[in-house]
Design a protein around this motif. Structure first.
Motif, short mmCIF file in Angstrom:
data_model
loop_
_atom_site.label_atom_id
_atom_site.label_comp_id
_atom_site.label_asym_id
_atom_site.label_seq_id
_atom_site.Cartn_x
_atom_site.Cartn_y
_atom_site.Cartn_z
N SER A 157 -5.25 -44.67 -0.70
CA SER A 157 -4.25 -44.54 0.92
C SER A 157 -4.11 -43.39 1.11
O SER A 157 -3.80 -42.99 2.02
CB SER A 157 -3.10 -44.57 0.11
OG SER A 157 -3.41 -46.29 -0.15
N TRP A 158 -4.14 -41.93 -0.42
CA TRP A 158 -4.68 -41.01 0.09
C TRP A 158 -4.62 -39.30 -0.71
O TRP A 158 -5.22 -40.36 -1.92
CB TRP A 158 -2.19 -40.26 0.99
CG TRP A 158 -1.85 -40.47 -0.95
CD1 TRP A 158 -1.18 -41.61 -1.16
CD2 TRP A 158 -0.87 -39.55 -1.05
NE1 TRP A 158 -0.45 -41.25 -1.93
CE2 TRP A 158 -0.73 -39.78 -2.26
CE3 TRP A 158 -1.86 -37.67 -1.65
CZ2 TRP A 158 -0.02 -39.48 -3.42
CZ3 TRP A 158 -1.07 -37.57 -1.88
CH2 TRP A 158 0.26 -38.10 -3.23
N HIS A 175 -2.54 -33.31 15.71
CA HIS A 175 -1.40 -32.68 16.00
C HIS A 175 -1.19 -31.38 14.43
O HIS A 175 -0.53 -30.95 14.10
CB HIS A 175 -0.27 -32.79 16.97
CG HIS A 175 -0.79 -32.98 17.66
ND1 HIS A 175 -1.10 -32.42 19.20
CD2 HIS A 175 -0.01 -34.70 18.40
CE1 HIS A 175 -0.88 -33.17 20.15
NE2 HIS A 175 -0.03 -34.58 19.71
N GLY A 176 -2.13 -31.44 13.99
CA GLY A 176 -2.32 -31.44 12.20
C GLY A 176 -1.09 -31.37 11.79
O GLY A 176 -0.50 -32.64 11.40
N PHE A 177 -0.56 -30.46 10.47
CA PHE A 177 0.92 -31.37 9.29
C PHE A 177 1.50 -31.47 10.53
O PHE A 177 2.41 -30.39 11.02
CB PHE A 177 1.41 -30.31 8.19
CG PHE A 177 -0.51 -30.19 7.16
CD1 PHE A 177 -0.59 -31.14 6.38
CD2 PHE A 177 -1.28 -29.37 7.82
CE1 PHE A 177 -1.53 -31.22 5.51
CE2 PHE A 177 -2.71 -29.07 6.60
CZ PHE A 177 -2.57 -30.01 5.79
N ASP A 178 2.16 -32.46 9.94
CA ASP A 178 4.22 -32.19 10.33
C ASP A 178 5.09 -30.75 9.13
O ASP A 178 5.32 -31.72 8.29
CB ASP A 178 4.88 -33.63 10.03
CG ASP A 178 5.92 -33.88 10.21
OD1 ASP A 178 6.68 -33.34 10.44
OD2 ASP A 178 6.55 -34.90 10.67
N GLU A 179 5.13 -29.99 10.19
CA GLU A 179 6.08 -29.02 10.08
C GLU A 179 7.69 -28.97 9.23
O GLU A 179 8.04 -28.28 8.46
CB GLU A 179 5.91 -27.73 10.63
CG GLU A 179 5.28 -27.37 11.16
CD GLU A 179 4.19 -26.45 11.76
OE1 GLU A 179 5.62 -25.48 11.97
OE2 GLU A 179 3.67 -25.89 12.90
N ARG A 180 7.97 -29.92 9.28
CA ARG A 180 9.28 -30.82 8.62
C ARG A 180 8.95 -30.62 7.83
O ARG A 180 10.04 -30.39 6.48
CB ARG A 180 9.92 -32.07 8.81
CG ARG A 180 10.09 -32.30 10.88
CD ARG A 180 10.62 -33.34 10.76
NE ARG A 180 9.51 -34.23 10.24
CZ ARG A 180 10.21 -35.26 9.83
NH1 ARG A 180 10.97 -35.61 9.60
NH2 ARG A 180 8.31 -36.36 9.48
N TYR A 184 5.20 -30.11 -0.64
CA TYR A 184 5.54 -31.66 -0.51
C TYR A 184 4.56 -32.54 -0.10
O TYR A 184 5.75 -32.22 1.13
CB TYR A 184 6.06 -32.31 -1.95
CG TYR A 184 5.56 -31.02 -3.07
CD1 TYR A 184 4.64 -30.67 -3.95
CD2 TYR A 184 6.62 -29.93 -3.29
CE1 TYR A 184 4.74 -29.51 -4.94
CE2 TYR A 184 6.96 -29.19 -3.66
CZ TYR A 184 5.76 -28.81 -5.09
OH TYR A 184 5.41 -27.45 -6.10
N GLY A 185 4.62 -33.49 0.03
CA GLY A 185 4.40 -34.63 0.90
C GLY A 185 3.95 -34.50 2.73
O GLY A 185 3.48 -35.44 2.81
N GLU A 186 3.85 -33.81 2.13
CA GLU A 186 2.40 -33.50 3.53
C GLU A 186 1.23 -33.91 4.06
O GLU A 186 0.74 -34.50 4.77
CB GLU A 186 2.94 -31.92 4.51
CG GLU A 186 1.69 -30.77 3.76
CD GLU A 186 2.53 -30.28 1.87
OE1 GLU A 186 2.23 -31.03 1.00
OE2 GLU A 186 3.95 -30.18 2.05
N ASP A 187 0.75 -33.77 2.60
CA ASP A 187 -1.09 -34.62 2.67
C ASP A 187 -0.75 -36.21 2.63
O ASP A 187 -1.60 -36.56 2.89
CB ASP A 187 -1.23 -34.03 1.09
CG ASP A 187 -0.03 -33.37 0.14
OD1 ASP A 187 1.06 -34.92 -0.04
OD2 ASP A 187 -0.61 -33.46 -1.24
#
Length: 250
Positions: A157-158, A175-180, A184-187
């Motif tokens: 799934s990821w 728009h790339g990675f979510d900078e929030r 961890y979790g961004e992947d």
């Protein structure tokens, strides 16, 4: 039939150092040895001040530095590096990845027109087989993934953010990675959004990279805090629930 060939140096590599230049030095040497025909340049982000262990060293590709005045999160650093990418592929690479041969050219050559995110299999220290594919990240999956009888999915799934080769058009579209997510979790999030945008996540089952794992979250309360809060952000995100609805919880 002639052998397919790559476009000239199609990859920009992004590596971020958190006081890790001693790990990055051998990685750059391996990239130079095995993958030089694929790499247009390496963007090296120095996220915290450290002794320059690379001064005076040269490789067959340029190493363009970004030196942050204050530390940024994982996604923010790679998003900043992407603004310096003019190649069709963008590689997010951990400092502790190790290569024993060229995996970049074979990855690109096997990519389909709808392949948005590519990776080889990853071998962890002390293991004889690659890491199992990752299922949808849930509390139950986290608690059971290391127990006997756990059945890993045949298709992930990821993929972890250790080695992510993005089609640049895909990275720009989502728009790339979510900078929030600081760390961890961004992947998982970017894998979900890549697939929700209609792109495929592709794992090259016969290609291998090694991971000299740096398990900070197991030893640091601060990293553990980032890990837990990031998981909560994943499970309350729109991308997570859209992915669950679209893929039936896979």
């Amino acid at each position: 039939m002639p052998t397919p060939s790559l476009p000239h140096k199609p990859i920009t590599v992004s590596i971020v150092s958190h006081g890790q230049l001693s790990l990055i030095q051998p990685l750059l040497g391996q990239l130079d040895r095995w993958c030089t025909d694929s790499i247009e340049k390496v963007v090296l982000t120095i996220n915290i001040p450290e002794t320059d262990l690379l001064g005076g060293m040269r490789w067959s590709f340029p190493v363009e530095r970004i030196e942050n005045p204050a530390p940024k999160g994982f996604g923010a650093n790679h998003n900043a590096a992407f603004t310096r990418c003019a190649t069709p592929w963008f590689l997010v690479l951990n400092p502790d990845i190790r290569l024993d041969g060229d995996v970049l050219a074979p990855l690109i050559l096997q990519a389909g027109a709808d392949s948005g995110l590519l990776t080889p299999r990853i071998l962890e220290p002390g293991k004889s087989a690659p890491e199992a594919h990752r299922a949808l990240i849930t509390p139950v999956e986290i608690l059971t993934r290391n127990r006997p009888g756990y059945a890993a999915p045949s298709v992930p799934s990821w993929i972890p953010g250790l080695f992510m080769l993005f089609r640049s058009a895909t990275y720009a579209q989502i728009h790339g990675f979510d900078e929030r997510f600081f760390m961890y979790g961004e992947d998982f999030d970017i894998c979900a959004r890549t697939q929700l945008a209609g792109w495929k996540l592709e794992v090259a089952e016969k290609l291998l990279a090694r991971h000299e794992a740096q398990r900070a979250s197991h030893a640091s309360r601060r990293h553990l805090y980032w890990h837990v809060t990031s998981l909560l952000k994943v499970w309350t995100s729109r991308a997570f629930w859209r992915y669950v609805l679209q893929h039936g919880g896979r």
